[in-house]
Design a protein around this motif. Structure first.
Motif, short mmCIF file in Angstrom:
data_model
loop_
_atom_site.label_atom_id
_atom_site.label_comp_id
_atom_site.label_asym_id
_atom_site.label_seq_id
_atom_site.Cartn_x
_atom_site.Cartn_y
_atom_site.Cartn_z
N GLU A 74 1.30 -1.12 0.16
CA GLU A 74 0.13 0.14 0.30
C GLU A 74 1.08 0.97 0.16
O GLU A 74 0.79 1.76 -0.77
CB GLU A 74 -0.60 -0.36 1.61
CG GLU A 74 -1.87 -1.16 1.45
CD GLU A 74 -2.61 -1.48 2.79
OE1 GLU A 74 -1.99 -0.05 3.17
OE2 GLU A 74 -3.47 -2.11 3.12
N HIS B 227 -3.11 5.62 -8.92
CA HIS B 227 -3.30 4.28 -8.29
C HIS B 227 -4.39 3.74 -9.14
O HIS B 227 -4.69 2.96 -8.96
CB HIS B 227 -3.29 5.15 -6.47
CG HIS B 227 -3.21 5.79 -5.70
ND1 HIS B 227 -2.82 6.89 -6.06
CD2 HIS B 227 -2.14 5.23 -4.75
CE1 HIS B 227 -1.71 7.75 -5.26
NE2 HIS B 227 -1.71 6.18 -4.26
N GLU B 228 -5.06 4.64 -9.78
CA GLU B 228 -6.13 4.02 -10.53
C GLU B 228 -5.42 3.28 -11.64
O GLU B 228 -6.05 2.08 -12.43
CB GLU B 228 -7.20 5.40 -11.23
CG GLU B 228 -7.36 5.58 -10.06
CD GLU B 228 -8.74 4.25 -8.78
OE1 GLU B 228 -8.91 3.74 -9.33
OE2 GLU B 228 -7.96 4.87 -7.71
N ALA C 74 -4.70 -3.19 -9.94
CA ALA C 74 -4.49 -3.59 -9.29
C ALA C 74 -3.39 -4.32 -8.77
O ALA C 74 -3.23 -4.77 -9.28
CB ALA C 74 -6.04 -3.86 -8.88
N VAL D 273 -2.51 -7.33 -6.56
CA VAL D 273 -3.26 -8.53 -5.86
C VAL D 273 -3.00 -9.61 -4.99
O VAL D 273 -1.94 -9.77 -6.25
CB VAL D 273 -4.62 -8.43 -6.74
CG1 VAL D 273 -5.61 -9.97 -5.97
CG2 VAL D 273 -5.23 -7.81 -7.68
N THR E 151 -3.56 -5.08 -14.49
CA THR E 151 -4.15 -3.92 -15.20
C THR E 151 -4.12 -3.56 -16.46
O THR E 151 -3.94 -4.97 -17.05
CB THR E 151 -2.69 -3.60 -15.01
OG1 THR E 151 -2.82 -2.56 -15.72
CG2 THR E 151 -1.71 -4.03 -16.10
N TYR F 167 -7.77 -8.21 -2.60
CA TYR F 167 -7.67 -7.30 -2.76
C TYR F 167 -6.68 -6.53 -2.00
O TYR F 167 -6.51 -5.84 -0.59
CB TYR F 167 -8.42 -5.93 -3.33
CG TYR F 167 -8.29 -4.25 -2.90
CD1 TYR F 167 -8.02 -3.83 -4.39
CD2 TYR F 167 -8.20 -4.22 -2.31
CE1 TYR F 167 -7.72 -2.58 -4.51
CE2 TYR F 167 -7.97 -2.29 -1.83
CZ TYR F 167 -8.09 -0.84 -3.86
OH TYR F 167 -7.55 -0.72 -3.60
N GLY G 169 -4.80 -0.16 -4.59
CA GLY G 169 -5.15 0.48 -6.77
C GLY G 169 -6.11 0.89 -6.90
O GLY G 169 -6.88 1.38 -5.22
N ALA G 170 -6.41 0.17 -7.89
CA ALA G 170 -8.17 0.31 -8.57
C ALA G 170 -8.87 -0.96 -7.92
O ALA G 170 -8.10 -1.98 -8.29
CB ALA G 170 -7.77 0.34 -9.95
N GLU G 171 -9.74 -0.39 -7.93
CA GLU G 171 -10.54 -2.09 -7.43
C GLU G 171 -11.57 -2.27 -7.75
O GLU G 171 -11.94 -3.29 -8.15
CB GLU G 171 -11.75 -1.33 -5.81
CG GLU G 171 -10.76 -0.58 -4.37
CD GLU G 171 -12.01 -0.73 -3.83
OE1 GLU G 171 -12.58 -1.14 -3.73
OE2 GLU G 171 -11.64 0.63 -2.32
N PHE H 194 -10.09 -5.17 -9.67
CA PHE H 194 -10.41 -6.29 -8.70
C PHE H 194 -11.20 -7.09 -8.90
O PHE H 194 -11.73 -7.94 -8.56
CB PHE H 194 -9.99 -6.28 -7.56
CG PHE H 194 -9.90 -7.10 -6.06
CD1 PHE H 194 -9.62 -8.11 -6.37
CD2 PHE H 194 -11.02 -6.99 -5.47
CE1 PHE H 194 -9.13 -9.11 -5.06
CE2 PHE H 194 -10.85 -7.49 -4.36
CZ PHE H 194 -10.51 -9.22 -5.09
#
Length: 204
Positions: free
Chosen positions: A50, A65-66, A69, A71, A93, A148, A151-153, A156
């Protein structure tokens, strides 16, 4: 920019915190391992990823950040890390795999390798994961335990939903059959022996 020229993190960074936290946890194991060690170790590594993603954005290694993700998969995805467990991570991604992602992977994983963590990682989009899972039962098994981290949820959320709807109906029965056959062969003629699971190379 290559791996050697990636700027180092500031003092008291994600790497420093991971190193200090691991030393504290391992010191607590000098007499006996705390019952919650696997969860604490997992939380420590989660915090590293994180923080590392935030640092990557601030340093310009990652634009947002988007964009992707992070994982956890496999045992790490289940939220348990023993002292020498593998850390298996998926960079999820829709971006093209280009130099920026190579730089990000170096920024994320080189410090872990330097600290002697055994890290496995892949960089794939949702579609690539689904196609691989249909063909490779080890990939399928790893995607059974997704968690998760950062990053982007949105990607995920898509992956487990599409995995259940597109992969399991196609490959799930064969996966279960072969897994059962392998375990049956391993136990044949050994009814009196307690078999230990193959945590590193096993599928389940």
């Amino acid at each position: 920019m290559n791996a050697e020229s990636i700027p180092g993190p500031p003092s008291n960074s994600s790497v420093d915190n991971l190193l200090a936290g691991r030393e504290i946890l391992l010191a607590a194991c000098s007499k006996s391992m705390p019952r919650d060690f696997p969860q604490q170790m997992c939380a420590l590594v989660d915090n590293y990823f994180e923080s590392r993603i935030r640092e990557a954005v601030s340093l310009g290694i990652l634009s947002s950040h988007e964009d992707l993700a992070i994982v956890a998969v496999g045992g790490y995805g289940r939220g348990h890390l023993a002292p020498f467990s593998d850390i298996d991570v998926l960079i999820l991604t829709d971006l093209d795999v280009h130099k920026d992602l190579e730089e990000l992977a170096s920024y994320l994983f080189y410090p872990l390798w330097d600290l002697k963590f055994d890290v496995g990682h892949g960089v794939r989009d949702v579609k690539q994961n689904l196609e691989l899972a249909k063909e490779d039962f080890k990939v399928l098994a790893s995607l059974l335990d997704l968690r998760y981290i950062a990053g982007a949820e949105e990607p995920f959320r898509r992956l487990p939903n599409e995995f259940r709807s597109e992969v399991l109906p196609v490959a799930g029965d064969d996966f279960c059959r072969i897994l059962w056959e392998n375990r049956s062969k391993a136990g044949k003629g050994m009814d009196s022996v307690v078999l230990e699971p193959d945590l590193k190379d096993g599928w389940g």
